[in-house]
Design an enzyme around this catalytic site. Structure first.
Site, mmCIF file in Angstrom:
data_model
loop_
_atom_site.group_PDB
_atom_site.id
_atom_site.type_symbol
_atom_site.label_atom_id
_atom_site.label_comp_id
_atom_site.label_asym_id
_atom_site.label_seq_id
_atom_site.Cartn_x
_atom_site.Cartn_y
_atom_site.Cartn_z
ATOM 1 N N PRO A 169 105.682 73.414 122.440
ATOM 2 C CA PRO A 169 105.497 72.316 121.477
ATOM 3 C C PRO A 169 106.693 72.095 120.566
ATOM 4 O O PRO A 169 106.641 72.336 119.361
ATOM 5 C CB PRO A 169 104.269 72.783 120.684
ATOM 6 N N CYS A 170 107.771 71.576 121.124
ATOM 7 C CA CYS A 170 108.949 71.300 120.301
ATOM 8 C C CYS A 170 108.668 70.162 119.306
ATOM 9 O O CYS A 170 109.417 69.975 118.350
ATOM 10 C CB CYS A 170 110.161 70.984 121.169
ATOM 11 N N HIS A 171 107.567 69.445 119.519
ATOM 12 C CA HIS A 171 107.199 68.408 118.541
ATOM 13 C C HIS A 171 106.749 69.025 117.219
ATOM 14 O O HIS A 171 106.625 68.331 116.225
ATOM 15 C CB HIS A 171 106.101 67.510 119.114
#
Lengths: 201, 150
Positions: A169-171
């Site tokens: 989850p780089c968001h």
């Protein structure tokens, strides 16, 4: 019509069984891992996704705005040309992603193949993978967790080339002041993913 | 770096023709097994295929080999013509299929590759592993035999 034309027409008559046999072949090659990579697409609320798995696990999630030919050709050149389409093989990840988008899932359980990652980039992405659902870290914090506190910018670059967006989850990584920062699939998607997670909690 | 396209592209591009050639050589029923064997062998060897190779000729060569293997295995089991009929052929087509099925393997391969896949005599020869002259002869003998049959 001459005899030759008739013979040719009979021998060349299209046969729907060819397409069915080809689909069976691809599914079998994926089921037995005679192929190195298998892929499928998923229609998601934030656009069409290309999913690619190896025998170790999911290895690519790709925003397929411009089709799947280019990313598949790239994988053929850099990983292996043994790539076939298989909806069944990608089913576990497709199901989990569907559940995630429907807000019925917070963490992904099916295996991932991170063998293409190494060094700092790998450490950054592993640190990012541990950020809980709905939470956020800054680029600086992620860099620190990857063992290089001063390397916020490099951490940003590593996240920019995240091969498994959404799943890693780089968001959930943003600027210290709260600014959203960039995103592989465009910042609108980053916002959409964060909104999904906020509404769920 | 190798620039081979993903194997799925090869499958999509050539599956119709490989199927039709196999249907002509071993019949629709056996074509399924030969088709699966052909593409499995191709998938295994694919990364070693040299850039710029003629993928179509390569696949048809494998398919031809699988069809020959199948014909050898089945020689003493089923009469070939029974296996050869497509699902619901119209009468004139049935006659042509039956005539193709009754050809000896070499002549049948020459007819199917020439008329079913439009290969040149030279390509047919390379594919079945004989001289161009022998390929021409097989084709003409096959056609002659079929005309007598029809």
């Amino acid at each position: 019509m001459t005899d030759d034309d008739r013979l040719s027409a009979v021998l060349k008559e299209p046969d729907p069984r060819a397409g069915a046999a080809a689909r069976r072949f691809a599914e079998r090659a994926a089921a037995s891992w005679s192929t190195d990579l298998a892929y499928a697409t998923l229609a998601s609320p934030i656009g069409e996704l290309l999913l690619v798995a190896s025998r170790r696990g999911l290895t690519v999630v790709y925003y397929a705005d411009r089709g799947i030919e280019a990313p598949l050709a790239e994988l053929a050149a850099t990983r292996s040309p043994r790539i076939v389409a298989s909806a069944a093989r990608l089913d576990p990840w497709r199901r989990e992603l569907d559940e995630y988008f429907a807000r019925r899932r917070e963490a992904f359980d099916s295996p991932l193949d991170l063998s293409s990652l190494s060094g700092f980039r790998r450490r950054v992405l592993l640190a990012t993978a541990r950020i809980p659902y709905g939470a956020a870290l800054s680029y600086k914090e992620v860099a620190a967790k990857a063992g290089s506190p001063g390397a916020a910018r490099a951490a940003g670059n590593a996240l920019g080339s995240n091969p498994l967006p959404i799943v890693i989850p780089c968001h959930r990584v943003r600027h210290v002041g709260g600014g959203l920062g960039g995103y592989t699939g465009g910042v609108e998607r980053k916002r959409a993913l964060l909104a999904i997670e906020q509404q769920h909690g | 770096m190798e620039r081979l396209p993903p194997f799925q592209v090869v499958l999509d591009r050539h599956s119709d023709e490989v199927w039709r050639v196999l249907r002509g050589m071993v019949g629709a029923q056996a074509a399924e097994d030969c088709f699966q064997e052909t593409f499995l062998a191709a998938l295994r060897a694919y990364p070693r295929l040299r850039e710029g190779s003629n993928v179509r000729a390569w696949l048809l060569t494998i398919a031809h080999r699988k069809a020959i293997d199948h014909t050898r295995r089945r020689r003493h089991e089923l009469p070939l013509e029974e296996e050869h009929e497509p699902a619901a052929p119209r009468a004139p087509e049935r006659e042509i299929w039956s005539a193709v099925a009754q050809l000896p393997p070499r002549q049948r391969a020459a007819v199917v590759l020439r008329y079913g896949a439009d290969l040149a005599h030279r390509e047919v020869a390379e594919l079945i592993g004989c001289s161009e002259e022998a390929a021409r002869r097989s084709l003409h003998e096959g056609l002659k035999r079929m005309r007598e049959e029809l």
